[in-house]
Design a protein around this motif. Structure first.
Motif, PDB file in Angstrom:
ATOM      1  N   MET A  13      79.909  -8.512 -48.569  1.00  0.00           N
ATOM      2  CA  MET A  13      81.001  -9.241 -47.930  1.00  0.00           C
ATOM      3  C   MET A  13      82.335  -8.545 -48.158  1.00  0.00           C
ATOM      4  O   MET A  13      83.166  -8.448 -47.249  1.00  0.00           O
ATOM      5  CB  MET A  13      81.056 -10.672 -48.471  1.00  0.00           C
ATOM      6  N   LEU A  17      84.677  -6.867 -45.275  1.00  0.00           N
ATOM      7  CA  LEU A  17      86.083  -7.242 -45.145  1.00  0.00           C
ATOM      8  C   LEU A  17      86.969  -6.011 -45.081  1.00  0.00           C
ATOM      9  O   LEU A  17      87.846  -5.897 -44.209  1.00  0.00           O
ATOM     10  CB  LEU A  17      86.492  -8.129 -46.321  1.00  0.00           C
ATOM     11  N   GLU A  70      84.689 -14.711 -37.201  1.00  0.00           N
ATOM     12  CA  GLU A  70      84.555 -15.888 -38.052  1.00  0.00           C
ATOM     13  C   GLU A  70      84.156 -15.483 -39.468  1.00  0.00           C
ATOM     14  O   GLU A  70      84.693 -16.002 -40.460  1.00  0.00           O
ATOM     15  CB  GLU A  70      83.505 -16.832 -37.461  1.00  0.00           C
ATOM     16  N   ALA A  71      83.231 -14.539 -39.585  1.00  0.00           N
ATOM     17  CA  ALA A  71      82.810 -14.070 -40.906  1.00  0.00           C
ATOM     18  C   ALA A  71      83.959 -13.377 -41.630  1.00  0.00           C
ATOM     19  O   ALA A  71      84.113 -13.508 -42.855  1.00  0.00           O
ATOM     20  CB  ALA A  71      81.618 -13.125 -40.766  1.00  0.00           C
ATOM     21  N   ALA A  73      87.172 -14.034 -41.397  1.00  0.00           N
ATOM     22  CA  ALA A  73      88.087 -15.039 -41.943  1.00  0.00           C
ATOM     23  C   ALA A  73      87.520 -15.652 -43.217  1.00  0.00           C
ATOM     24  O   ALA A  73      88.239 -15.852 -44.208  1.00  0.00           O
ATOM     25  CB  ALA A  73      88.350 -16.113 -40.893  1.00  0.00           C
ATOM     26  N   ARG A  74      86.213 -15.938 -43.226  1.00  0.00           N
ATOM     27  CA  ARG A  74      85.603 -16.549 -44.409  1.00  0.00           C
ATOM     28  C   ARG A  74      85.553 -15.571 -45.577  1.00  0.00           C
ATOM     29  O   ARG A  74      85.769 -15.943 -46.738  1.00  0.00           O
ATOM     30  CB  ARG A  74      84.194 -17.034 -44.065  1.00  0.00           C
ATOM     31  N   CYS A  75      85.257 -14.309 -45.293  1.00  0.00           N
ATOM     32  CA  CYS A  75      85.201 -13.308 -46.370  1.00  0.00           C
ATOM     33  C   CYS A  75      86.582 -13.074 -46.965  1.00  0.00           C
ATOM     34  O   CYS A  75      86.721 -12.863 -48.180  1.00  0.00           O
ATOM     35  CB  CYS A  75      84.613 -11.996 -45.845  1.00  0.00           C
ATOM     36  N   ARG A  76      87.609 -13.102 -46.122  1.00  0.00           N
ATOM     37  CA  ARG A  76      88.972 -12.926 -46.635  1.00  0.00           C
ATOM     38  C   ARG A  76      89.337 -14.074 -47.566  1.00  0.00           C
ATOM     39  O   ARG A  76      89.947 -13.860 -48.623  1.00  0.00           O
ATOM     40  CB  ARG A  76      89.964 -12.826 -45.487  1.00  0.00           C
ATOM     41  N   GLU A  77      88.980 -15.306 -47.193  1.00  0.00           N
ATOM     42  CA  GLU A  77      89.228 -16.454 -48.066  1.00  0.00           C
ATOM     43  C   GLU A  77      88.510 -16.275 -49.400  1.00  0.00           C
ATOM     44  O   GLU A  77      89.049 -16.598 -50.467  1.00  0.00           O
ATOM     45  CB  GLU A  77      88.762 -17.737 -47.382  1.00  0.00           C
ATOM     46  N   LEU A  78      87.274 -15.759 -49.335  1.00  0.00           N
ATOM     47  CA  LEU A  78      86.488 -15.556 -50.545  1.00  0.00           C
ATOM     48  C   LEU A  78      87.157 -14.560 -51.481  1.00  0.00           C
ATOM     49  O   LEU A  78      87.281 -14.797 -52.692  1.00  0.00           O
ATOM     50  CB  LEU A  78      85.094 -15.066 -50.168  1.00  0.00           C
TER      51      LEU A  78
END
Length: 308
Positions: A13, A17, A70-71, A73-78
């Motif tokens: 991930m 990113l 979409e992935a 955005a989620r990986c950046r949050e992670l």
């Protein structure tokens, strides 16, 4: 994907990113300390685990697919959450300590930041500073920089912006040059002079002026010419000191020469509206300021510059 199966693809991930942010397997691999082929394999493993294609690969560019966006955005949050977790320890440290990475444009870094950083290092012996000098917009989140100084009229959204000081461009020349050439009382008088401009953009030699006082309200644009064009403000100042003409430079760059009488300000009663003006801001992600090492450096620079 099972409840805990995502744990085995956490490195993938992060790699995905960085590849998406930089638009290149090679650039991401260099940042992460791996080979481009290894980075490509990690992204393929992630795509296999998720079950969708995340990147469209061509010979010229990489493009996020719809599920890839979409992935991303989620990986950046992670990754941001992970960075926040890593910052918890320093946030509760008893005193400022550790390395602070701060980025700034070249001229501002040399003329403004550098002297204040030397004083800061004397005052805080447990804090180290890495000054990253770059004439581009550095992304503190993507590039792992704690603090960024940017000269702008509009700070970017998503970052905390603290104003350091106003950035004004002025015109200056040596007394000897001015004594040998026609007097400059109005912007149009510059047409008879050699002017040192930036040359980065087509209209950098279109010098704009504004005057707004009790006697005069005017806006004037003059197309200047000169024998020396350079996109580095220190070089333009040195050109003026060599008697090559009238240079446009940031006021902070010319301050020492002005104080020493080596150059004098030209058209001081007019506001020179160059392409580069506004304020110098110190920018950082909201979670960075909480660490004592960053907090004391920001406070030191705010006090030292004093929005001059």
């Amino acid at each position: 994907m099972g409840t805990n199966s995502f744990l085995k693809v956490l490195p993938e991930m992060v790699t995905f990113l960085r590849v998406a942010e930089l638009g290149s397997f090679s650039a991401a691999a260099e940042l992460l300390g791996m080979t481009p082929s290894a980075a490509s394999r990690q992204v393929k493993r992630l795509e296999k685990e998720i079950g969708v294609q995340l990147l469209q690969r061509t010979t010229r560019q990489l493009r996020l697919t719809e599920p890839g966006a979409e992935a991303f955005a989620r990986c950046r949050e992670l990754v941001q959450a992970a960075q926040g977790a890593m910052d918890i320890g320093p946030q509760f440290a008893s005193k400022p300590a550790g390395l602070v990475r701060i980025s700034a444009p070249k001229a501002f870094a040399r003329r403004v930041l550098h002297p204040h950083l030397l004083e800061f290092l004397r005052r805080y012996p447990e804090v180290d500073v890495q000054l990253v000098v770059a004439d581009r917009d550095v992304d503190p989140i993507r590039e792992g920089v704690d603090l960024v100084v940017r000269l702008t009229t509009e700070p970017p959204e998503g970052l905390v912006a603290r104003r350091l000081m106003a950035v004004e461009h002025i015109l200056c020349a040596t007394p000897a040059y001015l004594a040998r050439h026609p007097a400059i009382a109005q912007p149009d008088d510059l047409l008879a002079h050699s002017c040192l401009s930036l040359g980065e953009h087509e209209r950098d030699n279109h010098w704009r002026f504004r005057k707004n006082d009790q006697e005069t309200q005017a806006e004037v644009e003059v197309v200047v010419r000169g024998r020396y064009i350079c996109n580095h403000s220190e070089v333009r100042l040195e050109g003026a000191l060599a008697g090559l003409g009238v240079a446009c430079v940031p006021a902070f760059m010319a301050r020492e020469a002005l104080d020493a009488g080596q150059v004098v300000r030209v058209l001081a009663d007019w506001e020179f509206q160059g392409n580069y003006h506004g304020h110098a801001y110190i920018l950082y992600p909201p979670n960075r300021f909480a660490t004592p090492k960053c907090r004391v450096l920001v406070d030191h620079l705010l006090a030292a510059t004093g929005d001059r």
